[in-house]
Design a protein around this motif. Structure first.
Motif, short mmCIF file in Angstrom:
data_model
loop_
_atom_site.label_atom_id
_atom_site.label_comp_id
_atom_site.label_asym_id
_atom_site.label_seq_id
_atom_site.Cartn_x
_atom_site.Cartn_y
_atom_site.Cartn_z
N LEU A 91 25.32 -20.45 1.29
CA LEU A 91 25.00 -19.72 2.51
C LEU A 91 25.37 -18.25 2.41
N MET A 92 26.51 -17.94 1.78
CA MET A 92 26.92 -16.54 1.61
C MET A 92 25.94 -15.79 0.72
N GLU A 93 25.52 -16.40 -0.38
CA GLU A 93 24.57 -15.74 -1.27
C GLU A 93 23.23 -15.53 -0.60
N LYS A 94 22.79 -16.52 0.18
CA LYS A 94 21.52 -16.38 0.89
C LYS A 94 21.58 -15.28 1.93
N ASN A 95 22.72 -15.22 2.67
CA ASN A 95 22.88 -14.16 3.67
C ASN A 95 22.95 -12.79 3.02
N ALA A 96 23.64 -12.69 1.89
CA ALA A 96 23.74 -11.40 1.20
C ALA A 96 22.40 -10.96 0.66
N SER A 97 21.60 -11.92 0.15
CA SER A 97 20.29 -11.54 -0.39
C SER A 97 19.34 -11.11 0.69
N SER A 98 19.49 -11.68 1.93
CA SER A 98 18.61 -11.28 3.02
C SER A 98 18.89 -9.88 3.51
N HIS A 99 20.15 -9.39 3.35
CA HIS A 99 20.49 -8.04 3.78
C HIS A 99 20.43 -7.03 2.64
N THR A 100 20.22 -7.46 1.42
CA THR A 100 20.13 -6.54 0.29
C THR A 100 18.73 -5.94 0.25
N PRO A 101 18.60 -4.62 0.24
CA PRO A 101 17.26 -4.03 0.20
C PRO A 101 16.55 -4.37 -1.09
N ALA A 102 15.24 -4.59 -0.95
CA ALA A 102 14.44 -4.94 -2.12
C ALA A 102 14.35 -3.74 -3.05
N PRO A 103 14.30 -3.98 -4.35
CA PRO A 103 14.19 -2.86 -5.28
C PRO A 103 12.89 -2.11 -5.09
N ARG A 104 12.95 -0.84 -5.27
CA ARG A 104 11.77 -0.01 -5.10
C ARG A 104 10.78 -0.28 -6.22
N MET A 105 9.56 -0.64 -5.81
CA MET A 105 8.53 -0.95 -6.79
C MET A 105 7.84 0.34 -7.22
N PRO A 106 7.44 0.40 -8.47
CA PRO A 106 6.73 1.61 -8.92
C PRO A 106 5.38 1.74 -8.24
N LEU A 107 4.97 2.96 -8.04
CA LEU A 107 3.69 3.21 -7.39
C LEU A 107 2.56 2.72 -8.29
N SER A 108 1.61 2.00 -7.69
CA SER A 108 0.52 1.45 -8.46
C SER A 108 -0.72 2.33 -8.42
N LYS A 109 -0.78 3.27 -7.47
CA LYS A 109 -1.95 4.12 -7.34
C LYS A 109 -1.61 5.55 -7.78
N PRO A 110 -2.59 6.26 -8.33
CA PRO A 110 -2.34 7.64 -8.76
C PRO A 110 -1.99 8.54 -7.58
N VAL A 111 -1.07 9.47 -7.83
CA VAL A 111 -0.66 10.42 -6.80
C VAL A 111 -0.21 11.70 -7.49
N ALA A 112 -0.48 12.84 -6.87
CA ALA A 112 -0.09 14.13 -7.42
C ALA A 112 0.23 15.08 -6.28
N ARG A 113 1.29 15.88 -6.50
CA ARG A 113 1.66 16.92 -5.54
C ARG A 113 2.29 18.06 -6.32
N LEU A 114 1.76 19.28 -6.12
CA LEU A 114 2.25 20.47 -6.80
C LEU A 114 2.54 21.55 -5.78
N MET A 115 3.50 22.42 -6.13
CA MET A 115 3.87 23.53 -5.26
C MET A 115 3.92 24.82 -6.06
N ASP A 116 4.11 25.90 -5.31
CA ASP A 116 4.25 27.22 -5.94
C ASP A 116 5.64 27.34 -6.56
N GLY A 117 5.81 28.31 -7.43
CA GLY A 117 7.11 28.50 -8.07
C GLY A 117 7.16 29.79 -8.86
N ALA A 118 8.37 30.11 -9.35
CA ALA A 118 8.55 31.36 -10.09
C ALA A 118 7.84 31.33 -11.44
N ASP A 119 7.58 30.17 -11.99
CA ASP A 119 6.92 30.06 -13.29
C ASP A 119 5.40 30.06 -13.20
N VAL A 120 4.86 30.24 -11.99
CA VAL A 120 3.42 30.14 -11.80
C VAL A 120 2.74 31.46 -12.18
#
Length: 253
Positions: free
Chosen positions: A99-128
């Motif tokens: 019961l303790m392990e089940k309760n702990a697993s229900s409150h433990t956040p799920a691991p972050r899954m890697p993004l499956s879809k392409p994504v890109a974001r760029l900004m300005d900078g001093a090297d531009v």
């Protein structure tokens, strides 16, 4: 001596005798079995409630008071207990641990899954370094490139699909300023396609230097090796104080 006449009494043999009142003892005797049965049922119910309460208390105290935690070793009382008691305690300990392990697993956040879809974001900078009318983007600032390449100031698509493309530019309001999102593709005879465009007009004689913003966004079906870039009428009018004032990105939907 004179003899008095004797009195004559006549009895009616057919007259009914008056009814006798019921005896109290008989009434009490007639209700006795029912009352005894009712008292017996009430006694059985009360005994059942008492036994149920004692059983719940025993299970509660055994579950939380006598069972050890997962990291707690066996006590001397458990070692000296009978085999049946030891088996019962081991069973309760395993149940409590589960019961303790089940309760702990229900409150433990799920691991972050890697993004499956392409994504890109760029900004300005001093090297531009901006090109001739083409906006350049930083590879040092907080950037995101997943499933999309950055080459020749353009986002190169590696996976076909529908993409949400956006661009935000901050500029000095002096005269005419054009802001556009373009695409280079081998599927078009001219090689370049206009996707989004905005035009801003202001007085060139205005001595007050004011900043303006322009934002473009849209959904497009992009193929593999298509290149998307940002083009402006004059890169010298771009405000370059904060990196996130100028943003360019795309993500698959």
């Amino acid at each position: 001596m004179r003899q008095l006449p004797s009195s004559v009494y006549v009895l009616e043999s057919h007259a009914a005798a008056p009814p006798l009142p019921p005896r109290a003892g008989r009434a009490r005797c007639s209700g006795g079995p029912a009352q005894a049965l009712l008292l017996a049922l009430l006694s059985v119910a009360l005994i059942g409630l008492v036994l149920e309460g004692l059983l719940i208390f025993y299970l509660h105290s055994s579950h939380f008071g006598q069972t050890p935690s997962p990291s707690f070793s066996k006590s001397s009382a458990e070692q000296n207990a009978s085999p049946q008691t030891s088996k019962r305690l081991n069973s309760l300990s395993k149940t409590f641990t589960h019961l303790m392990e089940k309760n702990a697993s229900s409150h433990t956040p799920a691991p972050r899954m890697p993004l499956s879809k392409p994504v890109a974001r760029l900004m300005d900078g001093a090297d531009v370094v901006h090109g001739k009318g083409v906006m350049g983007w930083s590879l040092v600032s907080d950037r995101i490139l997943r499933g999309v390449d950055y080459k020749d100031r353009s986002l190169v698509i590696r996976r076909e699909g529908f993409y949400f493309v956006y661009s935000k530019v901050s500029f000095y309001e002096r005269g005419v300023f054009h802001h556009a999102v373009m695409m280079r593709t081998r599927r078009h005879p001219g090689g370049t396609v206009l996707l989004l465009q905005s035009r801003k007009y202001s007085s060139a004689d205005d001595k007050n230097k004011r900043n303006g913003d322009t934002f473009l966004a849209g959904v497009f079906h992009l193929h593999k090796d298509d290149a998307v870039f940002v083009k402006v009428s004059d890169t010298s009018k771009i405000v370059r104080v904060i990196a996130n004032e100028n943003v360019f990105g795309a993500f698959m939907i």
